[in-house]
Design a protein around this motif. Structure first.
Motif, PDB file in Angstrom:
ATOM      1  N   GLU A   1      12.780  -2.787  19.924  1.00  0.00           N
ATOM      2  CA  GLU A   1      12.167  -3.964  19.901  1.00  0.00           C
ATOM      3  C   GLU A   1      12.985  -4.574  18.817  1.00  0.00           C
ATOM      4  OE1 GLU A   1       7.574  -5.168  20.861  1.00  0.00           O
ATOM      5  OE2 GLU A   1       8.030  -3.930  18.995  1.00  0.00           O
ATOM      6  N   TRP A   2      13.260  -3.971  17.689  1.00  0.00           N
ATOM      7  CA  TRP A   2      13.886  -4.531  16.366  1.00  0.00           C
ATOM      8  C   TRP A   2      15.165  -3.971  16.341  1.00  0.00           C
ATOM      9  CZ3 TRP A   2      14.070  -1.723  11.780  1.00  0.00           C
ATOM     10  CH2 TRP A   2      13.291  -0.617  11.748  1.00  0.00           C
ATOM     11  N   GLY A   3      15.589  -2.895  17.070  1.00  0.00           N
ATOM     12  CA  GLY A   3      16.731  -2.346  16.693  1.00  0.00           C
ATOM     13  C   GLY A   3      16.963  -1.352  15.537  1.00  0.00           C
ATOM     14  N   GLY A   4      16.047  -0.891  14.926  1.00  0.00           N
ATOM     15  CA  GLY A   4      16.162  -0.076  13.718  1.00  0.00           C
ATOM     16  C   GLY A   4      15.481   1.046  14.011  1.00  0.00           C
ATOM     17  N   ALA A   5      15.910   2.079  13.006  1.00  0.00           N
ATOM     18  CA  ALA A   5      15.239   3.420  13.094  1.00  0.00           C
ATOM     19  C   ALA A   5      13.831   3.375  12.727  1.00  0.00           C
ATOM     20  CB  ALA A   5      15.727   4.277  11.922  1.00  0.00           C
ATOM     21  N   GLU A   6      12.883   3.925  13.590  1.00  0.00           N
ATOM     22  CA  GLU A   6      11.528   4.234  13.305  1.00  0.00           C
ATOM     23  C   GLU A   6      11.251   5.655  13.046  1.00  0.00           C
ATOM     24  OE1 GLU A   6       9.418   1.005  13.918  1.00  0.00           O
ATOM     25  OE2 GLU A   6       8.083   2.242  12.701  1.00  0.00           O
ATOM     26  N   GLN A   7      10.318   5.705  11.826  1.00  0.00           N
ATOM     27  CA  GLN A   7      10.009   7.256  11.511  1.00  0.00           C
ATOM     28  C   GLN A   7       8.480   7.292  11.565  1.00  0.00           C
ATOM     29  OE1 GLN A   7      11.757   7.915   7.678  1.00  0.00           O
ATOM     30  NE2 GLN A   7      13.440   8.715   8.624  1.00  0.00           N
ATOM     31  N   ALA A   8       8.024   8.551  11.765  1.00  0.00           N
ATOM     32  CA  ALA A   8       6.670   8.826  11.645  1.00  0.00           C
ATOM     33  C   ALA A   8       6.450  10.035  11.487  1.00  0.00           C
ATOM     34  CB  ALA A   8       5.964   8.593  13.090  1.00  0.00           C
ATOM     35  N   LEU A   9       5.256  10.614  10.786  1.00  0.00           N
ATOM     36  CA  LEU A   9       5.032  11.995  10.434  1.00  0.00           C
ATOM     37  C   LEU A   9       3.957  12.573  11.371  1.00  0.00           C
ATOM     38  CD1 LEU A   9       5.018  13.961   7.903  1.00  0.00           C
ATOM     39  CD2 LEU A   9       3.002  13.107   7.114  1.00  0.00           C
ATOM     40  N   PHE A  10       4.474  13.648  11.763  1.00  0.00           N
ATOM     41  CA  PHE A  10       3.626  14.533  12.845  1.00  0.00           C
ATOM     42  C   PHE A  10       3.424  15.916  12.059  1.00  0.00           C
ATOM     43  CE2 PHE A  10       5.564  11.376  15.446  1.00  0.00           C
ATOM     44  CZ  PHE A  10       4.884  11.038  16.369  1.00  0.00           C
ATOM     45  N   ARG A  11       2.387  16.908  12.572  1.00  0.00           N
ATOM     46  CA  ARG A  11       2.179  18.069  12.285  1.00  0.00           C
ATOM     47  C   ARG A  11       2.405  18.955  13.363  1.00  0.00           C
ATOM     48  NH1 ARG A  11       0.182  19.071   7.113  1.00  0.00           N
ATOM     49  NH2 ARG A  11      -0.286  17.229   5.894  1.00  0.00           N
ATOM     50  N   VAL A  12       3.069  20.064  13.211  1.00  0.00           N
ATOM     51  CA  VAL A  12       3.115  21.000  14.173  1.00  0.00           C
ATOM     52  C   VAL A  12       1.749  21.877  14.791  1.00  0.00           C
ATOM     53  CG1 VAL A  12       4.342  23.316  14.819  1.00  0.00           C
ATOM     54  CG2 VAL A  12       5.521  21.683  13.395  1.00  0.00           C
ATOM     55  N   SER A  13       1.354  21.401  15.721  1.00  0.00           N
ATOM     56  CA  SER A  13       0.183  21.906  16.169  1.00  0.00           C
ATOM     57  C   SER A  13       0.241  22.950  17.270  1.00  0.00           C
ATOM     58  CB  SER A  13      -0.652  20.699  16.808  1.00  0.00           C
ATOM     59  OG  SER A  13      -0.018  20.358  18.185  1.00  0.00           O
TER      60      SER A  13
END
Lengths: 409, 243
Positions: free
Chosen positions: A175-187
């Protein structure tokens, strides 16, 4: 004619050891041909199953240009209608919508470029073996936390992470062309025994990845499991037309994985060449056995010719002997081949974690019997055996009686 | 003492000649290695003759029998059976000629080991296409005539040498050929068995008028022969007809 059959049968009986050995060559060749074919069928089954049912599916639907460009913007818009169509199609027994992204994942120790795949856990079970491949932790729960992440055990080692550890995923937002980051946990950690999936792929729930990519409810791929997987190799299957339109295209695995199809073609060709060479050697053995039997009774054939037997009748006598021998030997070969196929089919041939043409053989190869092996090969073997007998039979028919009888007339 | 007279060759079947050779030659090799196994041999065989062809080894006895039987092609000359030349025959016609007109008796019996005595006799009639009843009647009659009526179901290995040669005689005669060519038929038999066999063939010759031509060294055959042809170096040295 009756005497020809009698003579042929008795001639076979006069040197039982040689008859047995020559017959054994034909029997073993028949059995080997059947087993080779059964092995190719089993190998193909296993390779295709390993390649398709492990993760990709028997067929996939993509936006028309997605496979060529792998551009994350090329999505299947509003897939719900298509998913409903799949749910009601009698040919389709499973389907899984997937969101595909290329991104960077980072642990406290390291980071790697990977493919991030967003799935619907329940639907994914109907197509791939991801749930079965779980080695540690839990499979994704559709109603669980959106931070769940599955990765291969091998990748976990490379990133030095364990269950519960945090992972940051970075992808490119459309949508806005930038890097999107998110936090996940190894399940959960899985083991597919295939490098691509074990080292270069992670799985998350579909919704958070769609949000990160900014593609709303769109997906990049819908993987399918067909009621008759073998049909998926047919490029002209009507199903492809039914599921394709001006926006998306449905294709079977042979089109999606041409390298696998080529490898299987090559395997079949190699096996066919081995089979032909095997039978050529066997034919030489048969020719030799018949020649020995002719040399042993050259004088006798000389007598037959001297007292008025036509050369064609001698030729026919040798072919009749071969025919009787071949019929018995082929029958024994069919039983041998069937028993060998049955035994190896039950035991299975373990290829371990061997990867062939990028496909990890996820299960044992089990030779598979088919009607063609028992209806096509016997007449082929019989024809080739008779062909192999033509030369010695022609030799016998050309015997000069006066020379065969030496000093006695 | 035997009365003797010289025979002349004739191609006319009206004279009652069953077999004739004209200027028959068989050469092997060429140039310095040329061997004339048979050289311009002309003779006729009349029905009912009991002829012995004698001569030292290499004189051409066996070659002459092979040419007469159509087992070999001559280098030159011709063989006639009842006036019909056999050199022009195709391979198939030659096979049929041997089947229908010639009876062979070989030195080493040469019976088909996997067939019984009766089947050995029957085989040639099968080739001739005779009906089963006639085949069986002829086999039974022939084996009785050669003294083997109780041994019809025995295979050659279960018979003595003399018995095997009797089966060979029966096989040669059962197809009712024009002539029987016998190559040293007594050579592998002891003298008593050989004598018995010759008596039997002589009896068949006298009683049934069967024509025999022997190639032999055996004095017993020469003694019984109605005609003695002496070969030397591929040529007829003498041709003696006894009364």
């Amino acid at each position: 004619m009756q005497m020809t059959w009698q003579l042929a049968a008795r001639n076979l009986n006069r040197n039982r050891r040689r008859t047995l050995l020559t017959g054994l060559i034909i029997s073993l060749s028949t059995a080997a041909l059947i087993l080779t074919d059964a092995f190719i069928l089993g190998f193909t089954d296993t390779a295709v199953r390993s390649a398709t049912r492990m993760f990709p599916g028997d067929a996939q639907i993509h936006q028309l240009d997605y496979l060529a460009e792998r551009d994350e913007a090329l999505v299947i818009e509003a897939p719900q209608a298509r998913l409903s169509q799949l749910a009601s199609d009698p040919e389709v027994v499973g389907y899984s919508p997937r969101v595909m992204a290329f991104g960077m994942i980072s642990s406290a120790a390291d980071n790697r470029a990977t493919q991030v795949i967003g799935i619907d856990p329940a639907q994914e079970r109907t197509v791939s073996r991801l749930a079965d491949a779980m080695a540690e932790g839990d499979y994704l729960a559709g109603d669980g936390a959106e931070t769940q992440l599955l990765m291969g055990r091998r990748l976990a080692e490379l990133l030095d992470v364990e269950l519960g550890d945090r992972i940051v995923i970075s992808v490119h937002n459309q949508e806005w062309g930038g890097a999107e980051q998110a936090l996940f946990r190894v399940s959960g950690l899985y083991d597919f025994n295939a490098r691509m999936l074990d080292e270069e792929t992670v799985f998350v729930l579909q919704a958070p990845l769609q949000t990160m990519l900014g593609v709303d409810d769109a997906v990049h791929e819908i993987a399918l499991a067909l009621r008759t997987p073998a049909l998926a190799s047919d490029p002209d299957l009507p199903l492809w037309q039914r599921l394709s339109d001006e926006q998306v295209k449905a294709q079977g695995w042979t089109t999606l994985m041409p390298q696998l199809a080529a490898m299987l073609d090559m395997t079949r060709a190699s096996m066919a060449i081995i089979g032909i060479m095997l039978f050529l050697l066997a034919a030489l053995g048969v020719t030799n056995g018949i020649f020995m039997s002719i040399y042993e009774r050259t004088w006798e054939i000389g007598v037959l010719l001297a007292i008025g037997t036509r050369r064609l009748a001698v030729f026919r006598l040798i072919l009749t002997e071969t025919l009787l021998l071949a019929l018995g030997a082929i029958a024994a070969g069919l039983v041998l081949g069937w028993l060998a196929t049955l035994t190896l089919g039950a035991i299975g041939i373990d290829y371990g974690s061997m990867e062939l043409g990028g496909v990890a053989m996820a299960e044992q190869i089990r030779p598979r019997a088919s009607w063609a092996q028992y209806s096509l090969y016997p007449p082929v073997v019989l024809a080739l055996t008779l062909l192999a007998a033509m030369y010695p039979a022609a030799h016998a028919a050309r015997i000069v009686p006066s020379r065969a009888l030496h000093k006695s007339l | 003492m035997h009365a003797t007279k010289q025979r002349t060759a004739s191609a006319d079947p009206a004279t009652g000649v069953v077999f004739e050779t004209r200027e028959l030659s068989r050469h092997y090799g060429s140039g310095d290695t040329l061997v004339k196994a048979l050289d311009k041999v002309s003779l006729t065989i009349a029905p009912g003759e009991f002829t012995a062809i004698v001569g030292p080894s290499g004189s051409g006895k066996s070659t002459l029998l092979q040419l007469m039987g159509g087992l070999e092609a001559p280098t030159a000359g011709e063989v006639y059976l009842r006036g019909q030349a056999i050199s022009s025959m195709s391979g198939r016609e030659l096979s049929d000629f041997r089947r229908d007109h010639i009876g062979f008796i070989f030195q080493a019996y040469n019976l088909i080991p996997v067939l019984t005595a009766a089947e050995n006799c029957e085989y040639i009639m099968l080739l001739q296409g005779l009906p089963k009843a006639e085949r069986q009647a002829r086999v039974e009659s022939m084996l009785t005539r050669v003294g083997l009526s109780g041994k019809a179901d025995r295979r050659p290995a279960q018979l003595s040498g003399g018995q095997q040669q009797r089966v060979a005689v029966a096989r040669a005669m059962v197809s009712q050929p024009d002539i029987i060519l016998a190559d040293e038929p007594t050579a592998n038999l002891d003298s008593q068995t050989g004598s018995d066999l010759l008596d039997m063939m002589h009896e068949l010759n006298r009683r049934e008028g069967m024509t025999f031509v022997f190639s032999t060294h055996d004095p017993m055959i020469m003694e019984r022969a109605s005609r003695l042809i002496q070969l030397r170096d591929g040529r007829i040295e003498s041709d003696e007809v006894r009364s």
